[in-house]
Design a protein around this motif. Structure first.
Motif, short mmCIF file in Angstrom:
data_model
loop_
_atom_site.label_atom_id
_atom_site.label_comp_id
_atom_site.label_asym_id
_atom_site.label_seq_id
_atom_site.Cartn_x
_atom_site.Cartn_y
_atom_site.Cartn_z
N ALA A 1 28.77 -5.31 -29.76
CA ALA A 1 28.12 -4.63 -30.89
C ALA A 1 27.03 -3.68 -30.40
O ALA A 1 26.87 -2.58 -30.94
CB ALA A 1 27.54 -5.65 -31.87
N SER A 2 26.32 -4.08 -29.36
CA SER A 2 25.29 -3.21 -28.78
C SER A 2 25.93 -1.94 -28.20
O SER A 2 25.38 -0.84 -28.34
CB SER A 2 24.52 -3.97 -27.70
OG SER A 2 23.51 -3.17 -27.15
N ARG B 1 26.76 0.29 -31.10
CA ARG B 1 25.54 0.95 -31.60
C ARG B 1 25.19 2.15 -30.73
O ARG B 1 24.81 3.20 -31.23
CB ARG B 1 24.37 -0.04 -31.67
CG ARG B 1 24.44 -0.98 -32.86
CD ARG B 1 23.14 -1.74 -33.08
NE ARG B 1 22.78 -2.60 -31.98
CZ ARG B 1 23.23 -3.84 -31.80
NH1 ARG B 1 24.10 -4.37 -32.66
NH2 ARG B 1 22.83 -4.56 -30.77
N SER C 1 27.38 4.99 -31.59
CA SER C 1 27.07 5.58 -32.90
C SER C 1 25.89 6.55 -32.85
O SER C 1 25.71 7.33 -33.78
CB SER C 1 26.80 4.48 -33.93
OG SER C 1 25.52 3.90 -33.73
N SER D 1 25.74 1.50 -21.87
CA SER D 1 25.17 0.37 -22.58
C SER D 1 25.62 -0.94 -21.94
O SER D 1 24.82 -1.87 -21.76
CB SER D 1 25.60 0.40 -24.06
OG SER D 1 25.15 -0.74 -24.74
#
Length: 193
Positions: free
Chosen positions: A28-29, A32, A35, A112
């Motif tokens: 999920a990180s 993000r 995005s 990330s």
């Protein structure tokens, strides 16, 4: 870690500690981070499927090719497979011109992941129809890339492209992955001051 260190550490890893699972929060990180990136025309046409589930990971694993320059290597063995995947999708109802976004977002995801102590491999060698069927993907979505993630089990060394110009990566006898890279001086064509 500054940007140069982060980019140096963000390599293509193809062997992982399979007993050290990637978490849904780590994926999920990564999403993000994607995005937050710029997008051509600000259309943001890319969508994602993430997986840390062993059964889904196995389906994804069976649909990707691992290393074009290593024809005698069939990919990670059991115990060295990735424990997380991100499947990048093009939402063709938004835009069919997604190549720029794909590169930008794939790098953001990998950076990330690196920042979180993970490594990965961006793969375009995908049996797209087989994977779409396995994951229930249909129009308006098309599979763009698959990003395999996990804690790296291999060492990757960057070295200068040799004089013969051979850019093929390779494994030495110890399993270290060697990646020839052109230097900044070699890729800079002109500098106007």
């Amino acid at each position: 870690m500054n940007i140069e260190q982060l980019l140096t550490k963000t390599r293509s890893y193809r062997r992982f500690y399979q007993d050290k699972p990637v978490t849904s929060e780590q994926l999920a990180s990564c999403i993000r981070a994607a995005s937050l990136t710029p997008s051509g025309g600000n259309k943001m046409p890319l969508k994602y499927i993430t997986s840390t589930a062993a059964d889904i990971n196995a389906k994804i694993f069976d649909c990707v090719g691992w290393a074009a320059y290593l024809p005698d290597w069939n990919g990670p063995e059991e115990g060295e497979k990735p424990t997380g995947y991100i499947v990048m999708l093009r939402d063709t109802s938004i835009s069919k011109a997604t190549a720029t976004d794909e590169g930008i977002q794939a790098l953001a995801i990998m950076m990330s992941a690196t920042e979180q102590g993970l490594g990965g491999c961006i793969m375009g060698n995908i049996q797209r129809e087989k994977l779409a069927a396995a994951l229930g993907i249909s129009a308006p979505y098309e599979i763009a890339l698959v990003l395999a993630l996990g804690e790296p089990k291999e060492q990757v060394i960057m070295e200068r492209v040799p004089e013969d110009g051979n850019i093929k990566y390779w494994h030495d006898a110890q399993g270290t992955h060697h990646v020839p890279k052109r230097t900044a001086e070699e890729i800079l064509v002109k500098n106007y001051e």
